[in-house]
Motif scaffolding. Sequence first.
Motif, PDB file in Angstrom:
ATOM      1  N   SER A  44       0.838  -1.204   0.000  1.00  0.00           N
ATOM      2  CA  SER A  44       0.000   0.000   0.000  1.00  0.00           C
ATOM      3  C   SER A  44       0.872   1.254   0.000  1.00  0.00           C
ATOM      4  N   LYS A  45       0.716   2.109  -1.034  1.00  0.00           N
ATOM      5  CA  LYS A  45       1.541   3.329  -1.070  1.00  0.00           C
ATOM      6  C   LYS A  45       1.140   4.278   0.046  1.00  0.00           C
ATOM      7  N   LEU A  46      -0.169   4.404   0.304  1.00  0.00           N
ATOM      8  CA  LEU A  46      -0.581   5.284   1.404  1.00  0.00           C
ATOM      9  C   LEU A  46      -0.068   4.737   2.739  1.00  0.00           C
ATOM     10  N   LEU A  67     -11.856  10.743  -1.953  1.00  0.00           N
ATOM     11  CA  LEU A  67     -11.968  10.195  -3.311  1.00  0.00           C
ATOM     12  C   LEU A  67     -10.681   9.439  -3.578  1.00  0.00           C
ATOM     13  N   TYR A  68     -10.800   8.151  -3.846  1.00  0.00           N
ATOM     14  CA  TYR A  68      -9.623   7.290  -4.020  1.00  0.00           C
ATOM     15  C   TYR A  68      -9.566   6.850  -5.492  1.00  0.00           C
ATOM     16  N   LEU A  69      -8.484   7.171  -6.167  1.00  0.00           N
ATOM     17  CA  LEU A  69      -8.351   6.871  -7.601  1.00  0.00           C
ATOM     18  C   LEU A  69      -7.376   5.714  -7.802  1.00  0.00           C
ATOM     19  N   GLY A  70      -7.836   4.655  -8.459  1.00  0.00           N
ATOM     20  CA  GLY A  70      -6.994   3.472  -8.659  1.00  0.00           C
ATOM     21  C   GLY A  70      -7.138   2.511  -7.500  1.00  0.00           C
ATOM     22  N   ALA A  71      -8.382   2.137  -7.207  1.00  0.00           N
ATOM     23  CA  ALA A  71      -8.676   1.357  -5.996  1.00  0.00           C
ATOM     24  C   ALA A  71      -8.280  -0.106  -6.126  1.00  0.00           C
ATOM     25  N   ALA A  72      -8.112  -0.601  -7.363  1.00  0.00           N
ATOM     26  CA  ALA A  72      -7.808  -2.021  -7.601  1.00  0.00           C
ATOM     27  C   ALA A  72      -8.778  -2.898  -6.792  1.00  0.00           C
ATOM     28  N   SER A  73      -8.271  -3.937  -6.129  1.00  0.00           N
ATOM     29  CA  SER A  73      -9.184  -4.848  -5.436  1.00  0.00           C
ATOM     30  C   SER A  73      -9.469  -4.407  -4.004  1.00  0.00           C
ATOM     31  N   GLY A  74      -8.980  -3.213  -3.630  1.00  0.00           N
ATOM     32  CA  GLY A  74      -9.402  -2.647  -2.346  1.00  0.00           C
ATOM     33  C   GLY A  74      -8.412  -2.766  -1.206  1.00  0.00           C
ATOM     34  N   THR A  75      -7.177  -3.180  -1.518  1.00  0.00           N
ATOM     35  CA  THR A  75      -6.191  -3.346  -0.440  1.00  0.00           C
ATOM     36  C   THR A  75      -6.096  -2.075   0.415  1.00  0.00           C
ATOM     37  N   THR A  76      -5.783  -0.957  -0.214  1.00  0.00           N
ATOM     38  CA  THR A  76      -5.594   0.279   0.561  1.00  0.00           C
ATOM     39  C   THR A  76      -6.911   0.963   0.881  1.00  0.00           C
ATOM     40  N   VAL A  77      -7.798   1.037  -0.115  1.00  0.00           N
ATOM     41  CA  VAL A  77      -9.011   1.826   0.123  1.00  0.00           C
ATOM     42  C   VAL A  77      -9.881   1.204   1.214  1.00  0.00           C
ATOM     43  N   VAL A  90     -12.578   4.751  -7.135  1.00  0.00           N
ATOM     44  CA  VAL A  90     -12.653   4.657  -8.596  1.00  0.00           C
ATOM     45  C   VAL A  90     -11.648   3.623  -9.102  1.00  0.00           C
ATOM     46  N   GLU A  91     -12.143   2.703  -9.922  1.00  0.00           N
ATOM     47  CA  GLU A  91     -11.285   1.682 -10.539  1.00  0.00           C
ATOM     48  C   GLU A  91     -11.879   1.369 -11.912  1.00  0.00           C
ATOM     49  N   PHE A  92     -11.019   1.312 -12.954  1.00  0.00           N
ATOM     50  CA  PHE A  92     -11.607   1.096 -14.279  1.00  0.00           C
ATOM     51  C   PHE A  92     -11.495  -0.334 -14.804  1.00  0.00           C
ATOM     52  N   ALA A  93     -10.780  -1.189 -14.099  1.00  0.00           N
ATOM     53  CA  ALA A  93     -10.653  -2.579 -14.560  1.00  0.00           C
ATOM     54  C   ALA A  93     -11.706  -3.438 -13.841  1.00  0.00           C
ATOM     55  N   ALA A 115     -15.099   3.234 -13.101  1.00  0.00           N
ATOM     56  CA  ALA A 115     -14.987   4.430 -13.937  1.00  0.00           C
ATOM     57  C   ALA A 115     -13.517   4.708 -14.226  1.00  0.00           C
ATOM     58  N   ASP A 116     -13.302   5.565 -15.232  1.00  0.00           N
ATOM     59  CA  ASP A 116     -11.963   5.952 -15.662  1.00  0.00           C
ATOM     60  C   ASP A 116     -11.605   7.279 -14.980  1.00  0.00           C
ATOM     61  N   ALA A 117     -10.538   7.271 -14.206  1.00  0.00           N
ATOM     62  CA  ALA A 117     -10.144   8.472 -13.460  1.00  0.00           C
ATOM     63  C   ALA A 117      -9.736   9.624 -14.380  1.00  0.00           C
ATOM     64  N   ARG A 118      -9.510   9.337 -15.670  1.00  0.00           N
ATOM     65  CA  ARG A 118      -9.198  10.426 -16.614  1.00  0.00           C
ATOM     66  C   ARG A 118     -10.456  11.112 -17.108  1.00  0.00           C
ATOM     67  N   GLN A 136      -4.441   9.114  -4.741  1.00  0.00           N
ATOM     68  CA  GLN A 136      -4.282   8.618  -6.118  1.00  0.00           C
ATOM     69  C   GLN A 136      -3.134   7.627  -6.231  1.00  0.00           C
ATOM     70  N   ASP A 137      -3.448   6.467  -6.811  1.00  0.00           N
ATOM     71  CA  ASP A 137      -2.440   5.421  -7.044  1.00  0.00           C
ATOM     72  C   ASP A 137      -2.856   4.682  -8.311  1.00  0.00           C
ATOM     73  N   VAL A 138      -2.791   5.381  -9.458  1.00  0.00           N
ATOM     74  CA  VAL A 138      -3.320   4.784 -10.681  1.00  0.00           C
ATOM     75  C   VAL A 138      -2.275   4.047 -11.513  1.00  0.00           C
ATOM     76  N   ALA A 139      -0.989   4.266 -11.256  1.00  0.00           N
ATOM     77  CA  ALA A 139       0.049   3.534 -11.970  1.00  0.00           C
ATOM     78  C   ALA A 139      -0.233   3.482 -13.469  1.00  0.00           C
TER      79      ALA A 139
HETATM   80  C1  LIG Z   1      -1.061   0.042  -8.373  1.00  0.00           C
HETATM   81  S1  LIG Z   1      -2.699  -0.425  -8.662  1.00  0.00           S
HETATM   82  C2  LIG Z   1      -3.568   0.248  -7.288  1.00  0.00           C
HETATM   83  C3  LIG Z   1      -3.388  -0.451  -5.983  1.00  0.00           C
HETATM   84  C4  LIG Z   1      -4.325   0.111  -4.932  1.00  0.00           C
HETATM   85  N1  LIG Z   1      -4.256   1.550  -4.896  1.00  0.00           N
HETATM   86  C5  LIG Z   1      -4.042  -0.404  -3.547  1.00  0.00           C
HETATM   87  O1  LIG Z   1      -3.096   0.049  -2.901  1.00  0.00           O
HETATM   88  O2  LIG Z   1      -4.796  -1.240  -3.072  1.00  0.00           O
HETATM   89  C6  LIG Z   1      -3.224   0.691  -9.905  1.00  0.00           C
HETATM   90  C7  LIG Z   1      -4.680   0.543 -10.267  1.00  0.00           C
HETATM   91  O3  LIG Z   1      -5.074   1.686 -11.005  1.00  0.00           O
HETATM   92  C8  LIG Z   1      -6.001   1.276 -11.956  1.00  0.00           C
HETATM   93  N2  LIG Z   1      -6.058   2.315 -12.989  1.00  0.00           N
HETATM   94  C9  LIG Z   1      -5.096   2.643 -13.888  1.00  0.00           C
HETATM   95  N3  LIG Z   1      -5.516   3.656 -14.672  1.00  0.00           N
HETATM   96  C10 LIG Z   1      -6.761   3.973 -14.239  1.00  0.00           C
HETATM   97  C11 LIG Z   1      -7.720   4.916 -14.654  1.00  0.00           C
HETATM   98  N4  LIG Z   1      -7.459   5.761 -15.664  1.00  0.00           N
HETATM   99  N5  LIG Z   1      -8.904   4.973 -14.020  1.00  0.00           N
HETATM  100  C12 LIG Z   1      -9.168   4.120 -12.984  1.00  0.00           C
HETATM  101  N6  LIG Z   1      -8.301   3.186 -12.558  1.00  0.00           N
HETATM  102  C13 LIG Z   1      -7.115   3.113 -13.163  1.00  0.00           C
HETATM  103  C14 LIG Z   1      -5.477  -0.060 -12.447  1.00  0.00           C
HETATM  104  O4  LIG Z   1      -6.502  -0.828 -13.063  1.00  0.00           O
HETATM  105  C15 LIG Z   1      -4.980  -0.665 -11.142  1.00  0.00           C
HETATM  106  O5  LIG Z   1      -5.966  -1.455 -10.540  1.00  0.00           O
END
Ligand SMILES: C[S@@+](CC[C@H](N)C(=O)[O-])C[C@H]1O[C@@H](n2cnc3c(N)ncnc32)[C@H](O)[C@@H]1O
Length: 215
Positions: A44-46, A67-77, A90-93, A115-118, A136-139
């Motif tokens: 978790s980066k945070l 507002l958490y951007l890039g939530a993935a499977s929810g580890t940090t959020v 917000v997670e787009f995958a 949704a797409d954070a962009r 934000q952790d969208v990588a």
């Molecule tokens: C490094 S992972 C996030 C890990 C997460 N923050 C955690 O700590 O649990 C990056 C996530 O950002 C998502 N992502 C990348 N670009 C995105 C976008 N434009 N909108 C929403 N999600 C995005 C990816 O699908 C991926 O799940």
Amino acid sequence: MTDALPDGVERRRFDGAERLATRGEPVYGEPTDREWRAWNPDRSKLGAMLELGMDVDLAGGDDETVLYLGAASGTTVSHVADFAGPTYAVEFAARPARDLLSAAESRPRLFPLLADARKPETYAHVVEADVDAVVQDVATRGQARVALENRRFLADDGRLLLAVKARSEDVTRDPEDVFADVREELAEGYEILEEERLEPHHADHLGIVARPLGE
Ligand SMILES: C[S@@+](CC[C@H](N)C(=O)[O-])C[C@H]1O[C@@H](n2cnc3c(N)ncnc32)[C@H](O)[C@@H]1O
């Protein structure tokens, strides 16, 4: 640098080692002790920003909106939703978002958004105005632009807590050059208050705490 943790985040002992912890259902196989769950800074980066003593300026508590951007499977959020109030994730995958829905089942204040954070206009009708923090952790490429696009949600005295992954911008460049470009672009809308590399928890990542500049 600060030792202050948000309300609802504590340092507790798990298996003899002191770890950050929040109260909630486990999500990623982390150690638990009764209602407490360890927060792994290597996942978790945070969590790493807190572990490294960065002043993230999160108070914790029911009134704090995130507002958490890039939530993935929810580890940090999931940890954030354990200690904060309404938390929009917000997670787009689609695949990780399914696990995020499971993490939200026991967390009534966690709102997953596929949704797409962009494209913040696609979730602007759901996220309440003036959130206290954008995490934000969208990588992905264009991390500074994502932060700028989502500044509209932040309260004037809110904070951006950004983890920049250098390799997502350009695997071939020196991370410090990537971070310099990110800083320059971010300055269009934010003032950086603190920054720190997230080693040893995350290689080639920069943690940034910033505040929004007035319009
Ligand atoms: C490094 S992972 C996030 C890990 C997460 N923050 C955690 O700590 O649990 C990056 C996530 O950002 C998502 N992502 C990348 N670009 C995105 C976008 N434009 N909108 C929403 N999600 C995005 C990816 O699908 C991926 O799940």
